[in-house]
Design a protein around this motif. Structure first.
Motif, PDB file in Angstrom:
ATOM      1  N   ILE A  53       0.822  -1.164  -0.141  1.00 27.46           N
ATOM      2  CA  ILE A  53      -0.017   0.062  -0.037  1.00 27.46           C
ATOM      3  C   ILE A  53       0.989   1.091   0.069  1.00 27.46           C
ATOM      4  CG2 ILE A  53      -1.891   1.148   1.335  1.00 27.46           C
ATOM      5  CD1 ILE A  53      -2.986  -1.276   2.118  1.00 27.46           C
ATOM      6  N   VAL A  54       0.865   1.873  -1.322  1.00 27.21           N
ATOM      7  CA  VAL A  54       1.595   3.186  -1.263  1.00 27.21           C
ATOM      8  C   VAL A  54       1.037   4.261  -1.068  1.00 27.21           C
ATOM      9  CG1 VAL A  54       3.184   4.506  -3.098  1.00 27.21           C
ATOM     10  CG2 VAL A  54       3.109   1.743  -3.262  1.00 27.21           C
ATOM     11  N   LEU A  55       1.476   5.097  -0.185  1.00 28.33           N
ATOM     12  CA  LEU A  55       1.155   6.638  -0.032  1.00 28.33           C
ATOM     13  C   LEU A  55       1.241   7.808  -0.787  1.00 28.33           C
ATOM     14  CD1 LEU A  55       1.124   6.350   3.957  1.00 28.33           C
ATOM     15  CD2 LEU A  55      -0.882   5.493   2.412  1.00 28.33           C
ATOM     16  N   TRP A  56       2.622   7.557  -1.190  1.00 33.96           N
ATOM     17  CA  TRP A  56       3.025   8.547  -2.006  1.00 33.96           C
ATOM     18  C   TRP A  56       4.468   8.249  -2.552  1.00 33.96           C
ATOM     19  CZ3 TRP A  56       0.519  11.385  -5.280  1.00 33.96           C
ATOM     20  CH2 TRP A  56       0.817  12.615  -5.726  1.00 33.96           C
ATOM     21  N   SER A  57       4.980   8.739  -3.681  1.00 33.11           N
ATOM     22  CA  SER A  57       6.423   8.519  -4.070  1.00 33.11           C
ATOM     23  C   SER A  57       7.080   9.494  -4.848  1.00 33.11           C
ATOM     24  CB  SER A  57       6.119   7.193  -5.069  1.00 33.11           C
ATOM     25  OG  SER A  57       5.679   7.718  -6.271  1.00 33.11           O
ATOM     26  N   GLY A  58       8.308   9.600  -5.201  1.00 31.73           N
ATOM     27  CA  GLY A  58       9.146  10.606  -5.701  1.00 31.73           C
ATOM     28  C   GLY A  58       9.744  11.459  -4.735  1.00 31.73           C
ATOM     29  N   TRP A  59       9.632  11.142  -3.427  1.00 28.98           N
ATOM     30  CA  TRP A  59      10.210  12.148  -2.612  1.00 28.98           C
ATOM     31  C   TRP A  59      11.608  11.560  -2.070  1.00 28.98           C
ATOM     32  CZ3 TRP A  59       6.353  14.819   1.377  1.00 28.98           C
ATOM     33  CH2 TRP A  59       5.393  15.615   0.978  1.00 28.98           C
ATOM     34  N   ALA A  92      -1.546  12.018  -9.982  1.00 27.68           N
ATOM     35  CA  ALA A  92      -1.944  10.556  -9.299  1.00 27.68           C
ATOM     36  C   ALA A  92      -0.958   9.587  -9.336  1.00 27.68           C
ATOM     37  CB  ALA A  92      -3.112  10.240  -9.574  1.00 27.68           C
ATOM     38  N   LEU A  93      -0.853   8.832  -8.804  1.00 27.60           N
ATOM     39  CA  LEU A  93       0.096   7.339  -8.692  1.00 27.60           C
ATOM     40  C   LEU A  93      -0.420   6.640  -9.577  1.00 27.60           C
ATOM     41  CD1 LEU A  93       1.470   6.830  -5.251  1.00 27.60           C
ATOM     42  CD2 LEU A  93       2.242   8.494  -6.761  1.00 27.60           C
ATOM     43  N   PRO A  94       0.599   5.857 -10.232  1.00 29.19           N
ATOM     44  CA  PRO A  94       0.193   4.873 -11.316  1.00 29.19           C
ATOM     45  C   PRO A  94      -0.157   3.528 -10.856  1.00 29.19           C
ATOM     46  CG  PRO A  94       2.582   5.092 -11.402  1.00 29.19           C
ATOM     47  CD  PRO A  94       1.857   5.930 -10.370  1.00 29.19           C
ATOM     48  N   PHE A  95      -0.953   3.298  -9.861  1.00 27.91           N
ATOM     49  CA  PHE A  95      -1.285   2.133  -9.253  1.00 27.91           C
ATOM     50  C   PHE A  95      -2.860   1.880  -9.285  1.00 27.91           C
ATOM     51  CE2 PHE A  95       2.771   3.047  -7.155  1.00 27.91           C
ATOM     52  CZ  PHE A  95       3.505   2.236  -7.385  1.00 27.91           C
ATOM     53  N   PRO A  96      -3.376   0.821  -9.013  1.00 30.08           N
ATOM     54  CA  PRO A  96      -4.811   0.567  -8.730  1.00 30.08           C
ATOM     55  C   PRO A  96      -5.107   1.449  -7.083  1.00 30.08           C
ATOM     56  CG  PRO A  96      -3.789  -1.436  -9.564  1.00 30.08           C
ATOM     57  CD  PRO A  96      -2.902  -0.313  -9.227  1.00 30.08           C
ATOM     58  N   LEU A 110      -3.102   4.185  -1.777  1.00 33.57           N
ATOM     59  CA  LEU A 110      -4.136   4.687  -0.742  1.00 33.57           C
ATOM     60  C   LEU A 110      -4.305   6.293  -0.970  1.00 33.57           C
ATOM     61  CD1 LEU A 110      -6.309   3.829   1.298  1.00 33.57           C
ATOM     62  CD2 LEU A 110      -4.332   4.018   2.991  1.00 33.57           C
ATOM     63  N   PRO A 111      -4.923   6.843  -1.521  1.00 34.72           N
ATOM     64  CA  PRO A 111      -4.844   8.381  -1.476  1.00 34.72           C
ATOM     65  C   PRO A 111      -5.188   9.178  -0.209  1.00 34.72           C
ATOM     66  CG  PRO A 111      -6.351   7.826  -3.156  1.00 34.72           C
ATOM     67  CD  PRO A 111      -5.770   6.540  -2.478  1.00 34.72           C
TER      68      PRO A 111
END
Length: 122
Positions: A53-59, A92-96, A110-111
């Motif tokens: 479960i990814v909350l955010w990325s690129g940081w 937005a992130l590229p995940f379902p 998980l936004p």
């Protein structure tokens, strides 16, 4: 980043969240950019105990630590939100989407948004 600079960025993020409801990671990125803070990197924030479960990325780890410190200090709290909040911000992130907290086999997004910490009334 020097400790003093990190503290200034952290304070700016806190003040923004305290004066706005439902702050996205995208809005926090704009604060970082406005302050000249180098936040971009290839790291992801995942929900503790849920590796997919990814909350955010690129940081960078340091950027995630700023937000993490504010949550740990109970200054801000995360709340699940709709993908449409992020689409309105243009990112937005590229995940379902993770529709529930579950041990998924593949990455899900998980936004979440951030709000000022509030003690729940009992």
């Amino acid at each position: 980043m020097k400790s003093e600079q990190k503290q200034e960025v952290k304070q700016a993020v806190l003040e923004y969240i305290q004066s706005h409801n439902g702050v996205t990671y995208v809005e926090v990125e704009k604060i970082f950019a406005r302050m000249g803070y180098d936040w971009q990197d290839n790291y992801e924030m995942r929900l503790p105990g849920h590796d997919n479960i990814v909350l955010w990325s690129g940081w960078s780890p340091e950027a995630f630590q700023i937000v993490g410190d504010l949550m740990h200090e109970k200054a801000i709290e995360p709340n699940q939100t709709s993908i449409f909040v992020y689409l309105a911000d243009g990112k937005a992130l590229p995940f379902p989407i993770a529709k529930k907290i579950f041990q998924y086999k593949k990455p899900r997004w998980l936004p979440i948004v951030f709000n000022a910490w509030r003690e729940d009334e009992c």
